[in-house]
Scaffold this motif. Sequence first.
Motif, PDB file in Angstrom:
ATOM      1  N   GLU A   1     -10.669  -3.867  -1.236  1.00 21.11           N
ATOM      2  CA  GLU A   1     -11.981  -4.412  -1.588  1.00 21.11           C
ATOM      3  C   GLU A   1     -11.984  -4.670  -3.092  1.00 21.11           C
ATOM      4  OE1 GLU A   1     -14.226  -5.308   0.506  1.00 21.11           O
ATOM      5  OE2 GLU A   1     -13.455  -4.341   2.320  1.00 21.11           O
TER       6      GLU A   1
ATOM      7  N   PHE B   1     -15.285  -9.444  -2.620  1.00 26.82           N
ATOM      8  CA  PHE B   1     -14.714  -9.827  -1.324  1.00 26.82           C
ATOM      9  C   PHE B   1     -13.534  -8.913  -1.064  1.00 26.82           C
ATOM     10  CE2 PHE B   1     -13.763 -12.824   2.065  1.00 26.82           C
ATOM     11  CZ  PHE B   1     -15.014 -13.353   2.325  1.00 26.82           C
TER      12      PHE B   1
ATOM     13  N   GLU C   1     -22.938  -7.428  10.909  1.00 24.94           N
ATOM     14  CA  GLU C   1     -21.807  -7.094  10.046  1.00 24.94           C
ATOM     15  C   GLU C   1     -20.580  -6.711  10.878  1.00 24.94           C
ATOM     16  OE1 GLU C   1     -21.540  -7.567   6.780  1.00 24.94           O
ATOM     17  OE2 GLU C   1     -23.583  -8.362   6.718  1.00 24.94           O
ATOM     18  N   ALA C   2     -19.430  -6.670  10.209  1.00 24.03           N
ATOM     19  CA  ALA C   2     -18.154  -6.516  10.921  1.00 24.03           C
ATOM     20  C   ALA C   2     -18.108  -5.286  11.834  1.00 24.03           C
ATOM     21  CB  ALA C   2     -17.011  -6.466   9.919  1.00 24.03           C
TER      22      ALA C   2
ATOM     23  N   VAL D   1     -12.215 -12.892   6.993  1.00 20.75           N
ATOM     24  CA  VAL D   1     -13.334 -12.683   7.911  1.00 20.75           C
ATOM     25  C   VAL D   1     -12.821 -12.586   9.354  1.00 20.75           C
ATOM     26  CG1 VAL D   1     -15.486 -13.676   8.807  1.00 20.75           C
ATOM     27  CG2 VAL D   1     -14.971 -13.831   6.358  1.00 20.75           C
TER      28      VAL D   1
ATOM     29  N   ASP E   1     -10.879  -9.252  10.044  1.00 22.90           N
ATOM     30  CA  ASP E   1     -11.726  -8.081  10.286  1.00 22.90           C
ATOM     31  C   ASP E   1     -12.279  -8.081  11.712  1.00 22.90           C
ATOM     32  OD1 ASP E   1     -11.264  -6.992   7.833  1.00 22.90           O
ATOM     33  OD2 ASP E   1     -13.130  -7.700   6.909  1.00 22.90           O
TER      34      ASP E   1
ATOM     35  N   PRO F   1     -20.581 -11.805   7.255  1.00 20.48           N
ATOM     36  CA  PRO F   1     -19.364 -12.092   6.477  1.00 20.48           C
ATOM     37  C   PRO F   1     -18.999 -13.587   6.467  1.00 20.48           C
ATOM     38  CG  PRO F   1     -19.032 -10.137   7.825  1.00 20.48           C
ATOM     39  CD  PRO F   1     -20.359 -10.719   8.225  1.00 20.48           C
ATOM     40  N   TYR F   2     -19.256 -14.274   7.582  1.00 20.57           N
ATOM     41  CA  TYR F   2     -18.956 -15.711   7.635  1.00 20.57           C
ATOM     42  C   TYR F   2     -19.926 -16.469   6.736  1.00 20.57           C
ATOM     43  CZ  TYR F   2     -17.493 -20.142   9.925  1.00 20.57           C
ATOM     44  OH  TYR F   2     -16.999 -21.393  10.201  1.00 20.57           O
TER      45      TYR F   2
ATOM     46  N   ARG G   1     -21.432 -15.366   4.136  1.00 22.56           N
ATOM     47  CA  ARG G   1     -21.111 -15.110   2.724  1.00 22.56           C
ATOM     48  C   ARG G   1     -19.877 -15.897   2.276  1.00 22.56           C
ATOM     49  NH1 ARG G   1     -22.748  -9.852   4.330  1.00 22.56           N
ATOM     50  NH2 ARG G   1     -20.615  -9.063   4.537  1.00 22.56           N
TER      51      ARG G   1
END
Lengths: 117, 270, 322
Positions: free
Chosen positions: A13, A28, C30-31, C94, C97, C159-160, C162
């Motif tokens: 991270e 990210f 979220e993931a 993305v 994950d 996440p996508y 972002r």
Amino acid sequence: MTNNGREFYQEFEVFSSKSNGEQVQHQFSLLAPNEEIALVMAQENFMRRQPVADIWVVKRSNVRKMTQEEKGSLQRLDNKEYRTTKGYGYLKKKWRHYEQNILDEKEILSWGGDDKK
Amino acid sequence: MKSAQEAQADPKYKTAVTELLYQLADDDFIIAFRGSEWLGLAPHIEEDVAFSSINQDTMGHAAIYYQLLEALGEGDADALAHDREAGQRKNAILLEEVNGPGHYLKKPLYDWAFAVVRHYFYAQAKKVRIESLKNSSYQPLADAAVKINMELYYHLLHWKTWFTQLVTAKGEAPERMKNAIDKVCEDMEGVLTLGPKGANMAALGLIEEEKLLTQRWHNEMEKVFEPLPISLPPVQAKRGNGREGVHTEDLNSALATLGEVYKQDPVASW
Amino acid sequence: MSTTLSYDRLSEEEKHSQFMERIESGEKIEADDWMPKDYRMTLIKLISMHGISEIMGALPEKEWVPKAPSLRRKLGIMAKVQDEMGHGQLLLRVAEDLMKPMGKTREEIMQDLFRGDLKFHNVFHMPAPTWGDAGLIGWLVDGAAIITQTNMLKASYGPYARALKRICAEEVFHAQHGEAIIMALAEGTEEQRALIQDAIDRWWESLLMFFGPASATTTGTSKQDTTIKYRIRTKTNEELRQAFLDKYIPRVLSLGLTIPDETLHYDKEKQQWVYQQPDWNEFKNIVRNNGPKSKDRLDLRITAYENNAWVREALSPDGAVV
């Protein structure tokens, strides 16, 4: 033979701060074999067009995240005025009675300013 | 010398500063070109992005030097970059060498060990030179050196990280790195030299003496090699001196590629 | 948050209906959140294809990176193609994950691509034989990509969304980079103008195909209904294509260029563009890696990946040599 290079893809991270004195913020994640390589990848992958003053990289496995169930623990009742100035608003009127001003946030935080006044 | 105008009024000075600028410009330009051929082919995507930034920086440095040449009346910066024959180029032979067998669009069997060693050794040589150029008697060049120096920290950190990790890594990496070091050292002297006019440049205060700069490069290299299980072989200029316009076929093919569109119509605006 | 109950005690159906409630109220997933398998698989398919298309999309332009005709153009196109790789990086992270619970990593994404199981966008199977193509890709292919990507900026998967926010910010530079090349050619010599017109003629059908078929009946597959249901996107393929035509046809024509479709016109009543349908059978063929440059580009990617395998092996933390 080795593991085919699959372990090369460790997750990191990336955090950075924009300028000196600013807090770091999450940017990210990236893949790299170790933290030194992760660090030299970080700026160009995520901050090519913005100023950066500092970068942190953290191995993903060292981040303890919340599960969806645990996120439930983040909820609380909206009854905690006593923790905030909202619960003490009546002082304004009281002080006015004694011809004094309330020491509100604006007033108190102004005390740290330069002493020129 | 404060300006291009002053330099132009002194033919001896102008010759020396022009020569030095061609070396600086052509070195950065050709290695940035070789680096740009790597785009999309690095060991992983993250590195592709990082490597490309270094190539952009380096091409940007070349552009600064070509503009300084333009100001000295040498012609348009784009023409200087795209439209000079190999014999007129002053870059070191090491920097024009192909990245490996194959072509950047077909079967590129590029050698990452060679890329790391060449770029690392070059970045260190460039750093030594830039530190000296910060005190150049030619003020526009000294100003440019101060700016260019800022970006070299990252280039050095990046390449040094790859270099030290791969040299000490497992598997075939140390062997590949050793071969790459041997190969690079065979022509590294060509990077470190200032060519036949070097003494003149030093006498005019444009840059310090070649001997001194070479020694500084060696000192830096020794620090890096000291903890490593290998040593630095002697540096040579096996294939000749690019500063004298001596080049290989690799430069011709590079010039054909990088000038392909430009030469379709050199006077057009692109 | 609509949930206070212990997640473990909920049935699959309850989880599903809570999930739908969340995305319908505009919450982001979220993931690590629970998600329906269908949602996960739809995202993996969409985002891994999007990500790998960025990586493969760097290749047609890559040809023109070392050849760009001036210092400024060389720098500009290097930065642009670097961004494509960077977008690939963001999107693949993305996707990776999402695939992680299935034990899959980037290694599997690459192997899927090499085997032909992971497809990439039709446009990146096409040749880019001139500098005009380099300009056209930046201008119209990126223009089409901007239309589809901005359509997903509010995607329910956090996440996508972002990653897309970062990507779209850079696409503004790409659009202007492409326009700068095109403008110079359009205002240049006859030969230069011919470079763009040829490129438009060559790319027109691919540009129409870019948005995919209007409905599943055209090619047999279309994920658009699922992605709309899950609030990943809002507009249909045809709406996106129409938006692209709205924005770009006037710009193409204003430069004195033509579009290779004599039937093309705007139907004022229906408020939409009427155009000659591209050959959708050819579209299917192309995305199955039978396009004119499919094999070459895959070969290039495979060669580079295998040729550098020693680097990844050497630095793998657990990659001890036996």
